[in-house]
Write an enzyme that holds these catalytic residues in place. Structure first.
Site, PDB file in Angstrom:
ATOM      1  N   GLY A 113      49.402  42.658  38.781  1.00  0.00           N
ATOM      2  CA  GLY A 113      48.930  42.382  37.433  1.00  0.00           C
ATOM      3  C   GLY A 113      49.766  41.276  36.837  1.00  0.00           C
ATOM      4  CE1 TYR A 146      43.878  39.300  48.016  1.00  0.00           C
ATOM      5  CE2 TYR A 146      42.680  40.741  46.525  1.00  0.00           C
ATOM      6  CZ  TYR A 146      43.337  39.548  46.766  1.00  0.00           C
ATOM      7  OH  TYR A 146      43.443  38.615  45.780  1.00  0.00           O
ATOM      8  CB  CYS A 181      41.930  52.071  46.875  1.00  0.00           C
ATOM      9  SG  CYS A 181      41.321  50.381  46.954  1.00  0.00           S
TER      10      CYS A 181
HETATM   11 FE1  SF4 Z   1      37.015  52.138  46.548  1.00  0.00          FE
HETATM   12 FE2  SF4 Z   1      36.664  49.528  47.029  1.00  0.00          FE
HETATM   13 FE3  SF4 Z   1      37.422  50.342  44.611  1.00  0.00          FE
HETATM   14 FE4  SF4 Z   1      39.105  50.489  46.626  1.00  0.00          FE
HETATM   15  S1  SF4 Z   1      38.256  48.589  45.769  1.00  0.00           S
HETATM   16  S2  SF4 Z   1      38.718  52.090  45.117  1.00  0.00           S
HETATM   17  S3  SF4 Z   1      37.752  50.948  48.348  1.00  0.00           S
HETATM   18  S4  SF4 Z   1      35.464  50.818  45.617  1.00  0.00           S
END
Ligand code: SF4
Length: 492
Positions: A55, A269, A263
């Protein structure tokens, strides 16, 4: 049109995901906390500095000796916000800090975190990484009952819910409040003399615990622990609340566990390659992605180059597996952080040249494999390809170390409207033509899953659109909760 597509279109037409945006996905926050260090604010500054990639638009620190809260937050990079003698005024042995990404200029300072409030149990400060998917519904309900909001951030909803708790112990008030919240939230909280860390029951965003001498540290990524010389102890589990105070670290059962949805894009990335996230070395995962990509999409070429810096590890993996030498064919200008504030004319005139420069000597006459971690709109990739051709590349074979992004994220990552994601409406062949490359290959979903240690514990929604099934909530309910308000700035 499927029900899911209809839902996404509806959200977009309601402005829920509409924000000005560049051609990269953006993480929307880094959090840090420390208990028991004389120079807590200075160490928090160092931690935020290491988390700057999460950020870059505002930063804040709150420090306390357990009685008085001292805080400072402003728009800008960590080094700008805390320039001069600001840190000297942030006294105390406990501190939390927050880096925030946002594209909404008018609300930038108002929504900067940590948020600080004085309520019936005393002072409380909170920093949030994630996004509540039912924030609009909760805010509407709270406002109908008389609550007055100071920000347009969903984080303030959490504060209101905590303040309304019937309990008097903060360890109970927080889970009680969050039981009403859905979506992604990793929190660091200062409450009196307590430093508290918490992850949502699906564990979308990371949070780790470290130790530095007698001090305990919480951080989004382990690179921040390294920065302050703290030893990594463990990750905070999904749904776990930890309280750190004079008697040490206590783990409290907080929120009923749900199937994990870490995630996967943190590994692809967002996180730094020198971090350990979700029990994985980010660098090693990216190398595996690159190797798998080379197996899935082999090509005869002279060199492999990365789109620096986030694709470096994947490009090295591709090079290792293919035997094609890795070269530094693109150089990144590291001083173009906040390109969104560059005057529009400058951006129009110079485009990707502001950020990247090709190395002609390396590229000239070569068959080049370009490895990138993702394609969002495709506009940056297209400009990069034109730049590489201009520098003499003979053939360009574009390889992407993730599957096509066809869906927006609602869990704390800033993504454009779905219709702006090139893969939502174009086939791979159409994207190849648009990019003007000789060949294009994306990593498959199976390939991605094979490269992470616990494939069933991740969120992949931006690749497959499977939001609601994984939330277990009916589509219309989710749509209702996302409805109506663009004044509530969601994701962070
Ligand atoms: Fe899910 Fe993609 Fe958001 Fe990550 S970036 S939380 S993988 S929707």
């Amino acid at each position: 049109m499927t029900g899911r597509e209809a839902l996404t279109e509806k959200r977009e037409s309601q402005g829920v995901v509409s924000r000005p945006h560049g051609d990269r996905l953006h993480e929307e926050c880094g959090v840090f906390g420390i208990w028991g260090a004389e120079n807590a604010a200075r160490l928090t500054y160092a931690g935020l500095y290491a988390l700057q990639h999460r950020g870059q638009e505002s930063a804040g620190i709150v420090a306390t000796d357990g009685v008085e809260f001292h805080h400072h937050k402003a728009v800008g990079l960590v080094s700008d916000v805390f320039a001069g003698s600001v840190l000297d005024s942030l006294k105390g042995h406990i501190a939390i800090g927050h880096n925030r990404y946002s594209t909404q200029g008018s609300t930038l300072l108002r929504n900067a975190q940590p948020l600080v409030v004085d309520f019936r149990e005393g002072m409380l400060a909170l920093g949030h990484n994630g996004n509540l998917v039912n924030a609009v519904a909760l805010r509407n309900e709270l406002e109908a009952q008389g609550s007055i909001f100071q920000t347009t951030s969903d984080t303030e909803v959490i504060l209101h819910l905590i303040a309304r708790s019937k309990s008097t112990e903060i360890e109970r008030m927080i889970p009680e409040a969050l039981a009403r919240c859905q979506g992604a939230y990793t929190l660091v909280i200062l409450a009196g003399e307590k430093l508290i860390g918490l992850r949502d029951p699906r564990g979308f965003r990371p949070l780790c615990l470290g130790k530095r001498g007698e001090a305990h540290v919480l951080a989004s990524e382990t690179c921040a622990l390294d920065m302050v010389g703290a030893e990594f102890i463990r990750e905070i589990a999904a749904g776990e609340l930890v309280v750190i105070d004079g008697s040490g670290v206590r783990s409290c059962p907080a929120l009923k566990p749900k199937p994990a949805r870490a995630c996967v894009f943190e590994l692809i990335y967002f996180s730094r390659p020198d971090s350990e996230v979700f029990g994985e070395s980010v660098d090693l995962v990216r190398r595996r992605l690159g190797r798998r990509l080379a197996e899935e999409h082999p090509v005869a070429a002279d060199i492999v180059i990365s789109v620096p810096d986030s694709s470096n590890s994947a490009a090295l993996g591709f090079s290792e597996a293919s035997g094609i030498p890795f070269e530094l064919g693109l150089i990144r200008n590291h001083y173009v952080g906040r390109t969104f504030i560059a005057p529009q004319q400058v951006k129009r005139d110079f485009g990707v040249n502001l950020k990247f420069n090709p190395v002609r000597r390396i590229l000239e006459g070569k068959r080049v494999v370009v490895v990138d971690d993702s394609i969002v709109r495709g506009t940056t990739s297209r400009s990069l390809v034109a730049m590489l051709r201009g520098a003499g590349a003979r053939e360009i074979h574009f390889r992407v170390s993730s599957p096509p992004i066809g869906w927006s994220c609602y869990y704390g990552i800033d993504t454009p409207n779905r219709k702006e994601l090139i893969a939502s409406s174009h086939s791979v062949e159409e994207i190849r033509k648009y990019l003007h490359v000789d060949t294009l290959g994306y990593l498959s979903m199976d390939g991605l899953r094979a490269c992470v240690s616990r494939p069933d514990d991740h969120c992949y929604a931006c690749f497959d659109g499977k939001y609601s099934e994984w939330y277990g909530e009916p589509l219309d309910k989710l749509a209702m909760e996302q409805r109506a308000s663009t004044r509530l700035e969601g994701r962070r």
